[in-house]
Design a protein around this motif. Structure first.
Motif, PDB file in Angstrom:
ATOM      1  N   ALA A  49       0.827  -1.208   0.000  1.00 11.02           N
ATOM      2  CA  ALA A  49       0.000   0.000   0.000  1.00 11.02           C
ATOM      3  C   ALA A  49       0.864   1.263   0.000  1.00 11.02           C
ATOM      4  O   ALA A  49       0.392   2.340   0.364  1.00 11.02           O
ATOM      5  N   ILE A  50       2.112   1.142  -0.438  1.00  9.36           N
ATOM      6  CA  ILE A  50       2.997   2.307  -0.543  1.00  9.36           C
ATOM      7  C   ILE A  50       2.350   3.302  -1.502  1.00  9.36           C
ATOM      8  O   ILE A  50       1.771   2.931  -2.520  1.00  9.36           O
ATOM      9  N   GLU A  51       2.480   4.602  -1.188  1.00 10.85           N
ATOM     10  CA  GLU A  51       1.855   5.640  -2.010  1.00 10.85           C
ATOM     11  C   GLU A  51       2.798   6.832  -2.139  1.00 10.85           C
ATOM     12  O   GLU A  51       3.905   6.827  -1.627  1.00 10.85           O
ATOM     13  N   GLY A  52       2.313   7.840  -2.835  1.00  9.89           N
ATOM     14  CA  GLY A  52       3.089   9.065  -3.001  1.00  9.89           C
ATOM     15  C   GLY A  52       4.008   9.001  -4.211  1.00  9.89           C
ATOM     16  O   GLY A  52       4.041   8.022  -4.944  1.00  9.89           O
ATOM     17  N   ASP A  53       4.751  10.062  -4.400  1.00  7.01           N
ATOM     18  CA  ASP A  53       5.670  10.167  -5.533  1.00  7.01           C
ATOM     19  C   ASP A  53       6.925   9.333  -5.310  1.00  7.01           C
ATOM     20  O   ASP A  53       7.303   9.044  -4.173  1.00  7.01           O
ATOM     21  N   ILE A  54       7.584   8.999  -6.409  1.00 11.38           N
ATOM     22  CA  ILE A  54       8.921   8.422  -6.323  1.00 11.38           C
ATOM     23  C   ILE A  54       9.842   9.597  -6.022  1.00 11.38           C
ATOM     24  O   ILE A  54       9.920  10.540  -6.813  1.00 11.38           O
ATOM     25  N   PRO A  55      10.534   9.596  -4.902  1.00 11.13           N
ATOM     26  CA  PRO A  55      11.364  10.763  -4.573  1.00 11.13           C
ATOM     27  C   PRO A  55      12.529  10.931  -5.554  1.00 11.13           C
ATOM     28  O   PRO A  55      13.102   9.940  -6.010  1.00 11.13           O
ATOM     29  N   THR A  56      12.866  12.169  -5.848  1.00 15.74           N
ATOM     30  CA  THR A  56      13.986  12.430  -6.763  1.00 15.74           C
ATOM     31  C   THR A  56      15.291  11.888  -6.194  1.00 15.74           C
ATOM     32  O   THR A  56      16.204  11.545  -6.951  1.00 15.74           O
ATOM     33  N   GLU A  57      15.370  11.769  -4.888  1.00 10.91           N
ATOM     34  CA  GLU A  57      16.570  11.237  -4.238  1.00 10.91           C
ATOM     35  C   GLU A  57      16.855   9.791  -4.630  1.00 10.91           C
ATOM     36  O   GLU A  57      17.950   9.281  -4.392  1.00 10.91           O
ATOM     37  N   ILE A  58      15.900   9.136  -5.264  1.00 13.40           N
ATOM     38  CA  ILE A  58      16.105   7.760  -5.713  1.00 13.40           C
ATOM     39  C   ILE A  58      17.305   7.686  -6.655  1.00 13.40           C
ATOM     40  O   ILE A  58      18.000   6.680  -6.719  1.00 13.40           O
ATOM     41  N   GLY A  59      17.561   8.767  -7.369  1.00 13.27           N
ATOM     42  CA  GLY A  59      18.693   8.807  -8.289  1.00 13.27           C
ATOM     43  C   GLY A  59      20.039   8.679  -7.601  1.00 13.27           C
ATOM     44  O   GLY A  59      21.047   8.364  -8.241  1.00 13.27           O
ATOM     45  N   MET A  60      20.070   8.907  -6.294  1.00 16.28           N
ATOM     46  CA  MET A  60      21.316   8.789  -5.538  1.00 16.28           C
ATOM     47  C   MET A  60      21.667   7.335  -5.245  1.00 16.28           C
ATOM     48  O   MET A  60      22.771   7.032  -4.791  1.00 16.28           O
ATOM     49  N   LEU A  61      20.738   6.423  -5.496  1.00 23.36           N
ATOM     50  CA  LEU A  61      20.981   4.995  -5.259  1.00 23.36           C
ATOM     51  C   LEU A  61      21.709   4.401  -6.467  1.00 23.36           C
ATOM     52  O   LEU A  61      21.173   3.580  -7.209  1.00 23.36           O
ATOM     53  N   THR A  62      22.937   4.818  -6.659  1.00 19.46           N
ATOM     54  CA  THR A  62      23.678   4.480  -7.874  1.00 19.46           C
ATOM     55  C   THR A  62      24.128   3.022  -7.939  1.00 19.46           C
ATOM     56  O   THR A  62      24.573   2.573  -8.995  1.00 19.46           O
ATOM     57  N   ASN A  63      24.020   2.267  -6.842  1.00 15.20           N
ATOM     58  CA  ASN A  63      24.350   0.843  -6.866  1.00 15.20           C
ATOM     59  C   ASN A  63      23.108  -0.034  -6.971  1.00 15.20           C
ATOM     60  O   ASN A  63      23.223  -1.258  -6.990  1.00 15.20           O
TER      61      ASN A  63
END
Length: 194
Positions: A49-63
């Protein structure tokens, strides 16, 4: 598992996998603080039931190699920062509530094998930059509101095995350049009346 995703997990510096999928009691949003989890390889929140936007910080997960947000209430746009995740092999965001366009930055995801965003409300054209994803084997973009012509640049995706583009608003014909896609079992005809 029930409850929300704890932002405090960002302090778990060496964590490699978060697998919370298939937990309908798991709710809330993806914490922006998780962008600092530099060792994270798998983030599976699918069928929750996760909701909301995909945070832009996801791009920091480079691995990060695998990101599962399928069958959730994740909404909004796929952030352009996804293009910074050069190790990403799998992105599954199907049957969520994604809107907006597929960002052109996905062309930077040259390691990507599996990109699935079917059953959403994505609009705009299929980015020509998908042709830069030379390892792509599965591309499922069916049942959205995509428009325009199918990009000839996808002829470069010679490893493509599965391609679903039906139930969109594409125009024109299947590009003849796609004849190089010899590994495809079949190419759905998007140009027929729907």
């Amino acid at each position: 598992i029930t409850g929300t995703l704890p932002s405090e997990w960002e302090k778990l510096e060496n964590i490699e996998e978060i697998v919370g999928g298939f937990n309908v009691g798991l709710k809330g949003t993806i914490p922006t603080e998780w962008g600092t989890m530099s060792e994270l390889v798998i983030l599976d929140l699918g069928v929750s039931a996760i909701e909301g936007d995909i945070p832009t910080e996801i791009g920091m997960l480079t691995n990060l190699h695998e990101l599962y947000l399928n069958h959730t209430s994740i909404c909004g746009e796929i952030p352009s920062e996804i293009g910074e995740m050069e190790e990403l092999l799998v992105f599954r965001g199907m049957n969520a509530m994604l809107t907006g366009t597929i960002p052109t930055t996905i062309g930077s995801l040259t390691a990507m094998l599996d990109f699935q965003v079917r059953l959403n409300k994505l609009t705009g054209m299929l980015p020509t930059e998908i042709g830069d994803m030379h390892n792509l084997m599965t591309l499922l973009v069916d049942r959205n509101d995509l428009t325009g012509t199918l990009p000839t640049e996808m002829a470069s995706n010679t490893r493509l095995l599965r391609l679903y583009t039906y139930y969109n608003c594409f125009t024109g014909t299947i590009p003849s350049e796609w004849n190089s896609l010899t590994r495809l079992g079949s190419v759905p005809d998007d140009c027929r009346d729907q």
